[in-house]
Design a protein around this motif. Structure first.
Motif, PDB file in Angstrom:
ATOM      1  N   PRO A  95       0.820  -1.212   0.000  1.00 37.45           N
ATOM      2  CA  PRO A  95       0.000   0.000   0.000  1.00 37.45           C
ATOM      3  C   PRO A  95       0.853   1.262   0.000  1.00 37.45           C
ATOM      4  N   ASP A  96       0.316   2.313  -0.603  1.00 36.25           N
ATOM      5  CA  ASP A  96       0.957   3.641  -0.623  1.00 36.25           C
ATOM      6  C   ASP A  96       2.383   3.617  -1.168  1.00 36.25           C
ATOM      7  N   SER A  97       2.625   2.762  -2.154  1.00 39.04           N
ATOM      8  CA  SER A  97       3.964   2.707  -2.743  1.00 39.04           C
ATOM      9  C   SER A  97       3.976   3.493  -4.051  1.00 39.04           C
ATOM     10  N   PRO A  98       5.169   3.897  -4.512  1.00 45.34           N
ATOM     11  CA  PRO A  98       5.241   4.623  -5.794  1.00 45.34           C
ATOM     12  C   PRO A  98       4.643   3.787  -6.920  1.00 45.34           C
ATOM     13  N   ILE A 115      13.186 -10.326   1.135  1.00 44.90           N
ATOM     14  CA  ILE A 115      12.184  -9.543   0.414  1.00 44.90           C
ATOM     15  C   ILE A 115      12.890  -8.757  -0.691  1.00 44.90           C
ATOM     16  N   LEU A 116      12.439  -8.940  -1.928  1.00 38.99           N
ATOM     17  CA  LEU A 116      13.029  -8.253  -3.073  1.00 38.99           C
ATOM     18  C   LEU A 116      12.005  -7.297  -3.667  1.00 38.99           C
ATOM     19  N   PRO A 117      12.266  -5.967  -3.603  1.00 43.37           N
ATOM     20  CA  PRO A 117      11.362  -5.022  -4.257  1.00 43.37           C
ATOM     21  C   PRO A 117      11.429  -5.197  -5.771  1.00 43.37           C
ATOM     22  N   ILE A 118      10.270  -5.124  -6.415  1.00 38.24           N
ATOM     23  CA  ILE A 118      10.172  -5.296  -7.870  1.00 38.24           C
ATOM     24  C   ILE A 118       9.639  -4.002  -8.473  1.00 38.24           C
ATOM     25  N   ILE A 119      10.403  -3.429  -9.420  1.00 34.90           N
ATOM     26  CA  ILE A 119       9.954  -2.210 -10.086  1.00 34.90           C
ATOM     27  C   ILE A 119       9.663  -2.493 -11.555  1.00 34.90           C
ATOM     28  N   LEU A 137      16.984   3.976  -9.842  1.00 33.84           N
ATOM     29  CA  LEU A 137      16.286   4.672  -8.763  1.00 33.84           C
ATOM     30  C   LEU A 137      17.231   5.667  -8.117  1.00 33.84           C
ATOM     31  N   SER A 138      16.696   6.796  -7.689  1.00 35.92           N
ATOM     32  CA  SER A 138      17.508   7.778  -6.962  1.00 35.92           C
ATOM     33  C   SER A 138      17.791   7.237  -5.561  1.00 35.92           C
ATOM     34  N   GLU A 139      18.737   7.820  -4.875  1.00 40.92           N
ATOM     35  CA  GLU A 139      19.053   7.397  -3.501  1.00 40.92           C
ATOM     36  C   GLU A 139      17.819   7.524  -2.610  1.00 40.92           C
ATOM     37  N   GLU A 140      17.052   8.592  -2.802  1.00 37.71           N
ATOM     38  CA  GLU A 140      15.832   8.800  -2.009  1.00 37.71           C
ATOM     39  C   GLU A 140      14.817   7.694  -2.277  1.00 37.71           C
ATOM     40  N   GLU A 141      14.660   7.315  -3.559  1.00 36.36           N
ATOM     41  CA  GLU A 141      13.716   6.248  -3.904  1.00 36.36           C
ATOM     42  C   GLU A 141      14.183   4.914  -3.335  1.00 36.36           C
ATOM     43  N   LYS A 142      15.482   4.659  -3.379  1.00 37.21           N
ATOM     44  CA  LYS A 142      16.026   3.425  -2.801  1.00 37.21           C
ATOM     45  C   LYS A 142      15.718   3.342  -1.311  1.00 37.21           C
ATOM     46  N   GLU A 143      15.856   4.459  -0.619  1.00 36.10           N
ATOM     47  CA  GLU A 143      15.569   4.501   0.820  1.00 36.10           C
ATOM     48  C   GLU A 143      14.087   4.246   1.090  1.00 36.10           C
ATOM     49  N   ARG A 144      13.214   4.781   0.227  1.00 38.51           N
ATOM     50  CA  ARG A 144      11.768   4.626   0.429  1.00 38.51           C
ATOM     51  C   ARG A 144      11.302   3.197   0.252  1.00 38.51           C
TER      52      ARG A 144
END
Length: 149
Positions: A37-40, A53-57, A141-148
């Motif tokens: 939820p509430d993800s980019p 856990i592996l984020p998938i973009i 991904l930007s550093e900020e996006e990686k952190e999020r």
């Protein structure tokens, strides 16, 4: 003598992209990610990858590029890339080949590219029938996006 690079060539829709094979940990068959939820918008969700856990973009959503496999996920692949001690999965329509190219044959992206695009576009590779956009996979991904995520 110019250094040779091995590139993993993949496509999203009708566009071809590549990344240095040294940035690729593994290529997985598509697995439907668990939505968060509430993800980019470009974050499709997460999967279990080797007990983590592996984020998938979605590169199609990240780059605002039309995809051909939006309804046929059986043909899509997930490219796993590492940055530091973390990993991320990138959905692409298909992986085409591993191609050797000379560093001399990589041209700079045109100046009309935005500063953001220059962060992850390493250059352009011309072949007989297409132009391949060479990416810094770890900088998509930007550093900020990686952190999020």
């Amino acid at each position: 003598m110019a250094k040779e690079l091995k590139l993993l060539v993949f496509n999203i829709g009708e566009q071809f992209f590549s990344g240095d094979i040294m940035e690729v940990e593994r290529i997985l068959t598509y697995e439907t990610p668990t939505k968060l939820p509430d993800s980019p918008d470009f974050l499709e969700g997460v999967i279990n990858y080797e007990g983590n856990i592996l984020p998938i973009i979605s590169l199609a959503k990240r780059f605002n590029v039309a995809t051909v496999n939006s309804t046929d996920k059986n043909k899509s692949c997930i490219i796993v890339t590492r940055y530091g001690n973390k990993a991320i999965g990138i959905i692409v329509d298909a992986v085409n080949e591993v191609k050797s190219v000379s560093e001399d044959s990589i041209e700079d992206a045109p100046e009309i590219s935005s500063a953001i695009a220059k962060r992850y576009i390493r250059g352009l590779v011309k072949t007989e029938d297409k132009i391949i956009i060479l990416l810094h996979l770890s900088n998509v991904l930007s550093e900020e996006e990686k952190e999020r995520i």
